[in-house]
Write an enzyme that holds these catalytic residues in place. Structure first.
Site, PDB file in Angstrom:
ATOM      1  N   GLY A   1      31.583  41.958  48.242  1.00 33.45           N
ATOM      2  CA  GLY A   1      31.230  41.318  49.503  1.00 33.45           C
ATOM      3  C   GLY A   1      30.269  40.161  49.336  1.00 33.45           C
TER       4      GLY A   1
ATOM      5  CB  CYS B   1      41.261  28.588  39.086  1.00 36.42           C
ATOM      6  SG  CYS B   1      42.147  28.380  37.545  1.00 36.42           S
TER       7      CYS B   1
END
EC number: 4.2.1.49
Length: 556
Positions: free
Chosen positions: A178, A411
């Site tokens: 989170g 990525c």
């Protein structure tokens, strides 16, 4: 278990070109295991907890020491077996076989419950591996930043004409996963109000640049959010010390309207991951030891309260998504019959990427030198020149993401690009452009490596949400292809009984043998995701399979 706590021990991965194992194929898992427990990386390193409630890197400190010793003597034609964080065997295999095979938290389905797990855990027979904790490829909050960023960007496209500029997101949870949300939000142009009950987590996100401001005052937090929504203002991320089960309903009561609502509390683990409403941290900590059933009951009731608030936002037309922590399931069990009225983030925003094998490709520089990551960033841009969205991500990542532990990058790239990048990185090691080998891995949250009906495989077109053959096949294929280490876990992300998932990591050591392994593994791994979604009937996946020449007999 007292053998899990060692306040005196500080673990940090070695840096540089000198190794203590017999080759880089065993040095790499050693360094990444240690990196998972680096104080810059792990949530509670003294207890071997990496992230996700009680997601551990090893079962206890004795087991950790035994794993390290086994890796240091491992030959290049041997494979170490790790069972729920414990080294259990070294066997003769061959040079192209994985050096480590890991199985974490796996239970026979009928017994796949938190109750069974906790009993085994207390007996010292098991640990919770989460996804990348027990598979030794966690890289800190960066590991989830881009996926969260992609989700928020897609939400802006879908709901707000292409942009989240001037808008704000409400969420809960600033733990290992989170904690990526605030930075992902501001990167996507949105402000964020993130509710977190533990001051240490808020402070950690401030320290690493993932969070802009903190307060314990809801009115102050809302004032900052309002200021950031003014024309021309910069987005701001605010960590609010509080309990999501109390703050979310209060916002509904006040008529406050966020532009997007989600949650990344550790609701997957009602004992260790979610503070019951009205409880202090001290009462919670005592209760987990002395009255676990009371904690679980109170936590689940509080989750139901939070989900009712999320449903209220949803009913107002505010985009609301479950971010994969199984909070809707917990609320359903507490009698919230419409808990699944709002969707999970994968079917809402991410599945089109999975259909093309696009997912979280990550790598770490074993040299410890950030320049090695910057050089690989440049190589990614060179090899994928026509993806401005990817280039923007890499530029923002370099500017705004602080490395935790060994320098690393993530990525999202897919089938056809992953193996090209891996081969290029291997060539950079061979030429000396990189100062030491790199490892390439991924989250278990990927297109072909997970079965999780309340998260990654929610609402599959053909109804195959719960079919878990796919991650097993993914693990088997990556083993056959020669990944350096392969892992098969249960319960990551959403908790016991709700997911099975596989991971892989491969070493780029500059050798020709490594190049052959990389070519196989980094093609096959995302290809299993395309296969899985093509089999489920997704047109994009079928088209991708045909374009890439995959041999899928069911396509004819």
């Amino acid at each position: 278990m007292s053998d899990r706590l060692d306040n005196q021990r500080v673990v940090r991965a070695p840096r540089g070109p000198e190794i203590t194992c017999k080759s880089w194929l065993s040095e790499a898992p050693l360094r990444m295991l240690m990196n998972n427990l680096d104080p810059e990386v792990a949530e509670k390193p003294e207890e071997l907890v990496v992230y996700g409630g009680i997601g551990r890197a090893a079962r206890n400190w004795q087991c950790y020491d035994q794993i390290v010793a086994a890796l240091k003597r491992l030959e290049d034609d041997e494979t170490l077996l790790v069972q729920s964080g414990k080294a259990v065997g070294v066997f003769k295999t061959h040079r192209d076989a994985p050096r480590v095979l890991i199985a974490n938290s796996n239970l026979v389905p009928h017994w796949a419950t938190w109750e069974t797990f906790h009993a085994l855990d207390r007996a010292g027979l098991m640990m919770y591996g989460q996804m990348t904790a027990g598979s030794w490829i966690y890289i800190g909050s960066q590991g989830i930043v881009q996926g969260t960023y992609e989700t928020f960007v897609e939400a802006g496209r879908r709901h707000y004409g292409g942009s989240l500029a001037g808008r704000w997101i409400l969420t809960g949870g600033l733990g290992g996963m989170g904690g990526a949300q605030p930075l992902a939000a501001t990167m996507a142009g949105a402000s964020m109000l993130a509710v977190e009950c533990q001051p240490s987590r808020i402070e950690a996100r401030l320290r690493t640049g993932y969070l802009d401001r903190q307060t314990a005052d809801l009115d102050q937090a809302l004032a900052w959010i309002a200021e950031a929504g003014a024309p021309g203002a910069k987005p701001v991320s605010v960590g609010l010390l509080g309990n999501a089960a109390e703050v979310f309903p209060e916002l509904v009561k006040r008529g406050v309207r966020p532009d997007l609502v989600t949650d990344q509390t550790s609701a997957h683990d009602p004992l260790n991951g979610y503070l019951p409403a009205g409880w202090s941290l001290e009462r919670w900590e005592r209760g987990r030891e002395r009255a676990p059933a009371e904690v679980i009951a109170a936590a689940k009731a509080s989750m139901a309260t939070q989900v009712r608030a999320m449903l209220a936002f949803h009913a107002q037309g505010i985009p609301t998504v479950d971010y994969g922590n199984n909070i809707r399931q917990r609320a359903l069990e507490e009698g919230v019959s419409d808990a699944f009225a709002f969707p999970g983030f994968v079917p809402a925003y991410i599945r089109p990427l999975f259909c093309r094998g696009i997912g979280p490709f990550r790598w770490a520089a074993l040299s410890g030198d950030p320049e090695d990551i910057y050089r690989t960033d440049a190589k990614v841009k060179e090899l994928i020149p026509d993806d401005p969205h990817l280039h923007t991500w890499l530029d923002m990542a370099r500017e705004r993401i602080h490395f935790q532990g060994l320098p690393s990058r993530i990525c999202w790239v897919g089938l056809g690009d992953r193996h090209r990048l891996g081969l290029a990185f291997n060539a950079m090691v061979a030429s000396g452009e990189l100062k030491a080998p790199v490892v390439i891995g991924r989250d278990h949250l990927d297109s072909g490596s997970v079965a999780s009906p309340n998260r990654e495989t929610e609402a599959m077109r053909d109804g195959s949400d719960a079919v878990s053959d796919w991650p097993l096949l993914n693990a088997l294929l990556n083993t056959a292809g020669g990944a350096t280490w392969v892992s098969l876990h249960h319960g990551g992300g959403v908790g016991m009984g709700f997911s099975q998932h596989a991971g892989m990591v491969i070493v780029c050591d500059g050798s020709e043998d490594a190049a052959r392994r990389i070519g196989r593994v980094l093609w096959n791994d995302p290809a299993t995701g395309v296969m899985r979604h093509a089999d489920a009937g997704y047109d994009d996946a079928i088209a991708c399979a045909r374009e890439k020449g995959l041999d899928l007999p069911f396509l004819g």
